[in-house]
Design an enzyme around this catalytic site. Structure first.
Site, PDB file in Angstrom:
ATOM      1  N   GLY A  93       0.786  -1.237   0.000  1.00 54.66           N
ATOM      2  CA  GLY A  93       0.000   0.000   0.000  1.00 54.66           C
ATOM      3  C   GLY A  93       0.814   1.282   0.000  1.00 54.66           C
ATOM      4  O   GLY A  93       0.323   2.329  -0.410  1.00 54.66           O
ATOM      5  N   ASP A 109       1.060   3.213   4.527  1.00 56.47           N
ATOM      6  CA  ASP A 109      -0.074   3.958   3.966  1.00 56.47           C
ATOM      7  C   ASP A 109      -1.018   4.448   5.056  1.00 56.47           C
ATOM      8  O   ASP A 109      -1.343   5.630   5.105  1.00 56.47           O
ATOM      9  CB  ASP A 109      -0.812   3.095   2.916  1.00 56.47           C
ATOM     10  N   ASP A 117      -4.152   2.496  11.452  1.00 58.35           N
ATOM     11  CA  ASP A 117      -5.550   2.213  11.818  1.00 58.35           C
ATOM     12  C   ASP A 117      -5.567   1.732  13.269  1.00 58.35           C
ATOM     13  O   ASP A 117      -5.607   2.535  14.190  1.00 58.35           O
ATOM     14  CB  ASP A 117      -6.108   1.185  10.822  1.00 58.35           C
ATOM     15  N   LYS A 156      -6.173   7.135  10.626  1.00 56.99           N
ATOM     16  CA  LYS A 156      -7.625   7.055  10.811  1.00 56.99           C
ATOM     17  C   LYS A 156      -7.994   7.533  12.203  1.00 56.99           C
ATOM     18  O   LYS A 156      -7.175   7.505  13.125  1.00 56.99           O
ATOM     19  CB  LYS A 156      -8.106   5.615  10.599  1.00 56.99           C
ATOM     20  N   PHE A 188     -13.402   3.170   4.812  1.00 62.06           N
ATOM     21  CA  PHE A 188     -12.481   2.363   4.025  1.00 62.06           C
ATOM     22  C   PHE A 188     -12.080   3.118   2.768  1.00 62.06           C
ATOM     23  O   PHE A 188     -12.925   3.473   1.957  1.00 62.06           O
ATOM     24  CB  PHE A 188     -13.080   1.003   3.667  1.00 62.06           C
ATOM     25  N   VAL A 189     -10.776   3.379   2.632  1.00 67.98           N
ATOM     26  CA  VAL A 189     -10.305   4.184   1.501  1.00 67.98           C
ATOM     27  C   VAL A 189      -9.446   3.357   0.543  1.00 67.98           C
ATOM     28  O   VAL A 189      -8.834   2.358   0.949  1.00 67.98           O
ATOM     29  CB  VAL A 189      -9.499   5.421   1.979  1.00 67.98           C
ATOM     30  N   ASP A 209      -5.592  -0.456  -1.524  1.00 64.70           N
ATOM     31  CA  ASP A 209      -6.478  -1.371  -2.239  1.00 64.70           C
ATOM     32  C   ASP A 209      -7.673  -1.815  -1.420  1.00 64.70           C
ATOM     33  O   ASP A 209      -7.716  -1.668  -0.200  1.00 64.70           O
ATOM     34  CB  ASP A 209      -5.701  -2.634  -2.623  1.00 64.70           C
TER      35      ASP A 209
HETATM   36  P1  IMP Z   1      -3.352  -1.498  11.452  1.00 60.60           P
HETATM   37  O1  IMP Z   1      -2.389  -2.586  11.855  1.00 60.60           O
HETATM   38  O2  IMP Z   1      -4.765  -1.769  11.926  1.00 60.60           O
HETATM   39  O3  IMP Z   1      -2.897  -0.107  11.812  1.00 60.60           O
HETATM   40  O4  IMP Z   1      -3.505  -1.667   9.892  1.00 60.60           O
HETATM   41  C1  IMP Z   1      -2.970  -0.835   8.984  1.00 60.60           C
HETATM   42  C2  IMP Z   1      -2.926  -1.522   7.647  1.00 60.60           C
HETATM   43  O5  IMP Z   1      -4.236  -2.008   7.259  1.00 60.60           O
HETATM   44  C3  IMP Z   1      -2.573  -0.484   6.603  1.00 60.60           C
HETATM   45  O6  IMP Z   1      -1.179  -0.506   6.376  1.00 60.60           O
HETATM   46  C4  IMP Z   1      -3.333  -0.938   5.395  1.00 60.60           C
HETATM   47  O7  IMP Z   1      -2.571  -1.861   4.662  1.00 60.60           O
HETATM   48  C5  IMP Z   1      -4.543  -1.644   5.936  1.00 60.60           C
HETATM   49  N1  IMP Z   1      -5.728  -0.761   5.944  1.00 60.60           N
HETATM   50  C6  IMP Z   1      -6.324  -0.218   7.024  1.00 60.60           C
HETATM   51  N2  IMP Z   1      -7.367   0.562   6.665  1.00 60.60           N
HETATM   52  C7  IMP Z   1      -7.419   0.501   5.304  1.00 60.60           C
HETATM   53  C8  IMP Z   1      -8.264   1.158   4.320  1.00 60.60           C
HETATM   54  O8  IMP Z   1      -9.178   1.934   4.603  1.00 60.60           O
HETATM   55  N3  IMP Z   1      -7.982   0.866   3.018  1.00 60.60           N
HETATM   56  C9  IMP Z   1      -6.977   0.041   2.634  1.00 60.60           C
HETATM   57  N4  IMP Z   1      -6.156  -0.568   3.523  1.00 60.60           N
HETATM   58  C10 IMP Z   1      -6.373  -0.341   4.849  1.00 60.60           C
HETATM   59 MG    MG Z   2      -0.335  -1.846   4.833  1.00 64.49          MG
END
Ligand code: IMP
Ligand code: MG
Length: 194
Positions: free
Chosen positions: A44, A100, A103, A131, A152-153, A159
């Protein structure tokens, strides 16, 4: 790309370009005179990295990292794992993780811990998007492009089920695409790098 699949554009190409340039200036100022290892998390962050690094007048290396993760709101959580490379070469180096989206923050926390165990001289993180969830949970990154709502983006490298990465702007998918999958597919989970 059928335009009805996109609900709305969240961040335009022009705003992305301006913010990436400003982020690069912040990063360049804080690493001045130091050699940097940029560690982008596949897949991403690919387009973000390509734009960001071309604005950075620093001596640097790029070592990509593939991390397994589950993305999307309707997937079960699981600890991220490093899929590639087998061996990292960051001991004594100043490392900047590039991702990217921040979250839940689990991915970044896991990668930070691994890089610190490898005795990097410093480990910092740059994310294009943070986010609302990450903000609420107090998840930290050193350089942040944009704060966005919990939607969700896709686009600009990001992707949904491997589609939409080639959109030049950051967009919110229409909820019907998330219900049925892109182009009629219906898989909601993955373990491949996102
Ligand atoms: P985290 O471990 O929950 O912080 O997840 C982050 C990863 O989840 C990011 O690096 C993205 O690859 C994926 N991700 C989280 N939200 C989205 C979204 O809205 N669109 C696409 N990928 C996302
Ligand atoms: Mg990622």
């Amino acid at each position: 790309m059928a335009t009805q699949e996109i609900q709305r554009v969240l961040v335009s190409r022009r705003r992305i370009a301006r913010r990436v340039q400003a982020l690069a200036s912040e990063i360049a100022a804080s690493y001045r005179g130091r050699e940097l290892v940029m560690v982008p998390l596949l897949t991403g962050s690919m387009i973000f990295l390509a734009d960001l690094m071309r604005c950075l007048p620093l001596k640097m290396r790029v070592d990509v990292l593939a991390v397994s993760s589950y993305a999307g709101q309707m997937t079960r959580s699981r600890e991220p794992r490093i899929l590639y490379p087998k061996k990292l070469q960051v001991a004594g180096k100043h490392v900047l993780i590039v991702d990217d989206i921040l979250d839940s923050g689990r991915t970044l926390a896991a990668v930070r811990a691994i890089l610190r165990r490898q005795r990097a001289a410093s480990v910092r993180a740059c994310v294009l998007l943070r986010k609302h969830t990450a903000l609420r949970l107090g998840m930290r990154a050193d350089f942040i492009g944009f704060d966005i709502p919990d939607e969700f983006v896709v686009g600009y490298g990001m992707d949904y089920n491997h589609f939409y990465r080639n959109l030049p702007e950051i967009a919110v998918l229409h909820p019907s695409v998330i219900a049925t999958g892109p182009h009629g597919g219906n898989s909601h989970s993955r373990i491949a790098p996102s």
